[in-house]
Design a protein around this motif. Structure first.
Motif, PDB file in Angstrom:
ATOM      1  N   UNK A  20       0.790  -1.223   0.000  1.00  0.00           N
ATOM      2  CA  UNK A  20       0.000   0.000   0.000  1.00  0.00           C
ATOM      3  C   UNK A  20       0.822   1.273   0.000  1.00  0.00           C
ATOM      4  N   UNK A  21       2.004   1.259   0.629  1.00  0.00           N
ATOM      5  CA  UNK A  21       2.798   2.491   0.680  1.00  0.00           C
ATOM      6  C   UNK A  21       3.248   2.934  -0.711  1.00  0.00           C
ATOM      7  N   UNK A  22       3.814   2.045  -1.546  1.00  0.00           N
ATOM      8  CA  UNK A  22       4.148   2.498  -2.912  1.00  0.00           C
ATOM      9  C   UNK A  22       2.931   2.960  -3.705  1.00  0.00           C
ATOM     10  N   UNK A  23       1.787   2.291  -3.502  1.00  0.00           N
ATOM     11  CA  UNK A  23       0.578   2.716  -4.208  1.00  0.00           C
ATOM     12  C   UNK A  23       0.154   4.118  -3.772  1.00  0.00           C
ATOM     13  N   UNK A  24       0.122   4.347  -2.458  1.00  0.00           N
ATOM     14  CA  UNK A  24      -0.261   5.671  -1.956  1.00  0.00           C
ATOM     15  C   UNK A  24       0.747   6.731  -2.375  1.00  0.00           C
ATOM     16  N   UNK A  25       2.007   6.376  -2.366  1.00  0.00           N
ATOM     17  CA  UNK A  25       3.059   7.327  -2.764  1.00  0.00           C
ATOM     18  C   UNK A  25       2.918   7.688  -4.233  1.00  0.00           C
ATOM     19  N   UNK A  26       2.658   6.675  -5.074  1.00  0.00           N
ATOM     20  CA  UNK A  26       2.474   6.941  -6.502  1.00  0.00           C
ATOM     21  C   UNK A  26       1.245   7.791  -6.777  1.00  0.00           C
ATOM     22  N   UNK A  27       0.159   7.524  -6.044  1.00  0.00           N
ATOM     23  CA  UNK A  27      -1.055   8.327  -6.235  1.00  0.00           C
ATOM     24  C   UNK A  27      -0.813   9.775  -5.816  1.00  0.00           C
ATOM     25  N   UNK A  28      -0.082   9.979  -4.707  1.00  0.00           N
ATOM     26  CA  UNK A  28       0.177  11.337  -4.233  1.00  0.00           C
ATOM     27  C   UNK A  28       1.057  12.131  -5.196  1.00  0.00           C
ATOM     28  N   UNK A  29       1.858  11.426  -6.012  1.00  0.00           N
ATOM     29  CA  UNK A  29       2.732  12.098  -6.974  1.00  0.00           C
ATOM     30  C   UNK A  29       2.062  12.298  -8.330  1.00  0.00           C
ATOM     31  N   UNK A  30       0.877  11.723  -8.523  1.00  0.00           N
ATOM     32  CA  UNK A  30       0.182  11.854  -9.804  1.00  0.00           C
ATOM     33  C   UNK A  30      -0.443  13.243  -9.930  1.00  0.00           C
ATOM     34  N   UNK A  31      -0.922  13.543 -11.126  1.00  0.00           N
ATOM     35  CA  UNK A  31      -1.603  14.821 -11.351  1.00  0.00           C
ATOM     36  C   UNK A  31      -2.888  14.878 -10.534  1.00  0.00           C
ATOM     37  N   UNK A  32      -3.333  16.077 -10.206  1.00  0.00           N
ATOM     38  CA  UNK A  32      -4.510  16.254  -9.368  1.00  0.00           C
ATOM     39  C   UNK A  32      -5.732  15.568  -9.972  1.00  0.00           C
ATOM     40  N   UNK A  33      -5.871  15.669 -11.301  1.00  0.00           N
ATOM     41  CA  UNK A  33      -7.018  15.046 -11.947  1.00  0.00           C
ATOM     42  C   UNK A  33      -6.958  13.533 -11.852  1.00  0.00           C
ATOM     43  N   UNK A  34      -5.735  13.000 -11.987  1.00  0.00           N
ATOM     44  CA  UNK A  34      -5.573  11.547 -11.945  1.00  0.00           C
ATOM     45  C   UNK A  34      -5.725  10.997 -10.535  1.00  0.00           C
ATOM     46  N   UNK A  35      -5.397  11.791  -9.515  1.00  0.00           N
ATOM     47  CA  UNK A  35      -5.494  11.313  -8.140  1.00  0.00           C
ATOM     48  C   UNK A  35      -6.922  10.902  -7.787  1.00  0.00           C
ATOM     49  N   UNK A  36      -7.887  11.696  -8.205  1.00  0.00           N
ATOM     50  CA  UNK A  36      -9.283  11.373  -7.906  1.00  0.00           C
ATOM     51  C   UNK A  36      -9.689  10.057  -8.548  1.00  0.00           C
ATOM     52  N   UNK A  37      -9.270   9.849  -9.795  1.00  0.00           N
ATOM     53  CA  UNK A  37      -9.613   8.609 -10.487  1.00  0.00           C
ATOM     54  C   UNK A  37      -8.941   7.409  -9.818  1.00  0.00           C
ATOM     55  N   UNK A  38      -7.683   7.554  -9.443  1.00  0.00           N
ATOM     56  CA  UNK A  38      -6.952   6.447  -8.820  1.00  0.00           C
ATOM     57  C   UNK A  38      -7.536   6.091  -7.453  1.00  0.00           C
ATOM     58  N   UNK A  39      -7.881   7.094  -6.678  1.00  0.00           N
ATOM     59  CA  UNK A  39      -8.502   6.834  -5.375  1.00  0.00           C
ATOM     60  C   UNK A  39      -9.856   6.161  -5.562  1.00  0.00           C
ATOM     61  N   UNK A  40     -10.587   6.562  -6.589  1.00  0.00           N
ATOM     62  CA  UNK A  40     -11.880   5.933  -6.875  1.00  0.00           C
ATOM     63  C   UNK A  40     -11.698   4.465  -7.224  1.00  0.00           C
ATOM     64  N   UNK A  41     -10.650   4.156  -7.977  1.00  0.00           N
ATOM     65  CA  UNK A  41     -10.377   2.759  -8.324  1.00  0.00           C
ATOM     66  C   UNK A  41     -10.012   1.939  -7.087  1.00  0.00           C
ATOM     67  N   UNK A  42      -9.342   2.572  -6.121  1.00  0.00           N
ATOM     68  CA  UNK A  42      -9.010   1.876  -4.881  1.00  0.00           C
ATOM     69  C   UNK A  42     -10.274   1.584  -4.063  1.00  0.00           C
ATOM     70  N   UNK A  43     -11.206   2.523  -4.060  1.00  0.00           N
ATOM     71  CA  UNK A  43     -12.400   2.398  -3.229  1.00  0.00           C
ATOM     72  C   UNK A  43     -13.498   1.553  -3.859  1.00  0.00           C
ATOM     73  N   UNK A  44     -13.527   1.447  -5.176  1.00  0.00           N
ATOM     74  CA  UNK A  44     -14.641   0.763  -5.847  1.00  0.00           C
ATOM     75  C   UNK A  44     -14.862  -0.672  -5.382  1.00  0.00           C
ATOM     76  N   UNK A  45     -13.804  -1.493  -5.172  1.00  0.00           N
ATOM     77  CA  UNK A  45     -14.084  -2.856  -4.703  1.00  0.00           C
ATOM     78  C   UNK A  45     -14.797  -2.910  -3.364  1.00  0.00           C
ATOM     79  N   UNK A  46     -14.590  -1.905  -2.504  1.00  0.00           N
ATOM     80  CA  UNK A  46     -15.235  -1.922  -1.189  1.00  0.00           C
ATOM     81  C   UNK A  46     -16.728  -1.660  -1.278  1.00  0.00           C
TER      82      UNK A  46
END
Length: 304
Positions: free
Chosen positions: A104-130
Motif C-alpha cells: 500500500x505504501x508504494x501505491x499511496x506514494x504513486x497516487x500522491x505524486x500523480x496529477x490532481x485530476x488523476x489522483x481522484x480517479x486512482x482513489x476511486x479505483x481503490x475504493x470501488x471494490x469496497x
C-alpha cells in the motif's frame, strides 16, 4: 445588543454538551451496553435453556446474590486450542498488516505524486471494490484460487506448472483474501498523509546533495508516520476478529479466533465460553489502541 450577546454566550456551554453528549450516548448504547452484556454472559454457566446460560445474579427473600463463574476464563487459559486460535489470529493480522503496508505504501506514494485530476480517479479505483459486499468478493476469490480456477488455468497455460497448485483452503489463500480486502484501508490514510507533505523539504535535501532514496527514507517515511500507524491500526484490529475470509478460503489448519467464536456460539451453543473469548479478544485489541493514543498525545505535546 449586550443582552443578546449574553444570551448567545449562555447557550454555548449547552451546545458543547450536546455535541459531546450525542456521540457519547451513541457509544454507550451500541458499544458499552452490548459489551457489558457479553461480559455478563462470560461469567455465567452454560445451561439447557433459552438463552443457553444461567443468570449470574438472583434476588430472593431480600437477599441479592451474585455468582461469578471464572471457569470459562480458566478453561481458555488451559486449553491449547484457544491459545492457538489467539496466536494464529495475531500472526495472520501481523503479517497481513505488514504485506498491506509493503504494497500500500508504494501505491499511496504513486497516487500522491500523480496529477490532481488523476489522483481522484486512482482513489476511486481503490475504493470501488469496497462498494461490493465482502461475501461476494470472497466467493470470487474462491473461483480464482480453486484447482480449476483462473489462476491455475493461467499458470498451466503459460507453462509455469503442469498440474494445478493447491492454493484454496490454505493459509496462503487466507493471506491473499485478507490483503485484498483490507488494502484500501491502508492506502487511504497513507495517501491522505503523503499528499500533504511539503515538497520543498525534498528539494532542499536534493540541493544539499542527498540522493532520491535518502530523501525518501529520511524525510518521506518519517513524515508519513501518522499515516502508517493509522493504516496499520485500520488493518490489524479488524483482521484479528476476521471470520468470513478464513472460513471460506482457509482450511482445517487455519485456526483463527473468529472461526472459534462462531463454532462456540452456533455449533456448540456454549455462549459463556464464546463470550469469554470475545472479551479477551477485545482486551487484546485495546493494547494497540492505547499505544496509538499515547503516541498521538506525545506528538501533540511536541507540537505544542
Amino acid at each position: 445588543m449586550t443582552t443578546l450577546n449574553m444570551r448567545i454566550q449562555s447557550l454555548i456551554p449547552s451546545g458543547r454538551k450536546v455535541v459531546i453528549g450525542i456521540p457519547f450516548l451513541w457509544l454507550c448504547l451500541f458499544f458499552m451496553l452490548p459489551f457489558f452484556l457479553v461480559m455478563k454472559i462470560s461469567f455465567s454457566e452454560a445451561a439447557l435453556a433459552i438463552p443457553p446460560y444461567s443468570e449470574i445474579y438472583s434476588f430472593a427473600e431480600q437477599k441479592f446474590q451474585l455468582l461469578l463463574n471464572l471457569g470459562n476464563y480458566a478453561m481458555l487459559a488451559d486449553d491449547e486450542l484457544y491459545i492457538s486460535a489467539y496466536l494464529g489470529s495475531l500472526k495472520v493480522a501481523f503479517f497481513s498488516t505488514l504485506m498491506c503496508l509493503l504494497i500500500g505504501f508504494p501505491m499511496a506514494y504513486g497516487i500522491s505524486k500523480a496529477r490532481k485530476e488523476a489522483q481522484t480517479v486512482l482513489i476511486l479505483l481503490i475504493m470501488m471494490p469496497t462498494w461490493t459486499a465482502i461475501l461476494i468478493r470472497v466467493y470470487a476469490w474462491m473461483g480464482i484460487l480453486s484447482n480449476n480456477g483462473l489462476l491455475n488455468a493461467f499458470l498451466m497455460w503459460t507453462g509455469l506448472t503442469q498440474n494445478p497448485i493447491e492454493i484454496l483452503n490454505t493459509n496462503t489463500a487466507v493471506y491473499i483474501g485478507v490483503v485484498y480486502a483490507y488494502l484500501p484501508f491502508m492506502v487511504l490514510p497513507l495517501y491522505a498523509n503523503l499528499v500533504k507533505h511539503d515538497q520543498s523539504l525534498l528539494e532542499a535535501a536534493s540541493d544539499l546533495g542527498s540522493s532520491t532514496f535518502n530523501n525518501f527514507w529520511k524525510i518521506t517515511v518519517p513524515l508519513a508516520k501518522n499515516g502508517i500507524v493509522a493504516g496499520c491500526m485500520l488493518v490489524f484490529i479488524p483482521v484479528v476478529g476476521e471470520f468470513v475470509i478464513p472460513e471460506l478460503l482457509g482450511g482445517p489448519e487455519t485456526l483463527m479466533i473468529g472461526r472459534v467464536l462462531w463454532q462456540e456460539f452456533f455449533n456448540n451453543r456454549d455462549w459463556p465460553v464464546a463470550s469469554a473469548l470475545a472479551v479477551i479478544m477485545l482486551a487484546i485489541l485495546i493494547v494497540p489502541i492505547i499505544l496509538f493514543n499515547r503516541s498521538q498525545a506525545k506528538e501533540m505535546e511536541g507540537r505544542a
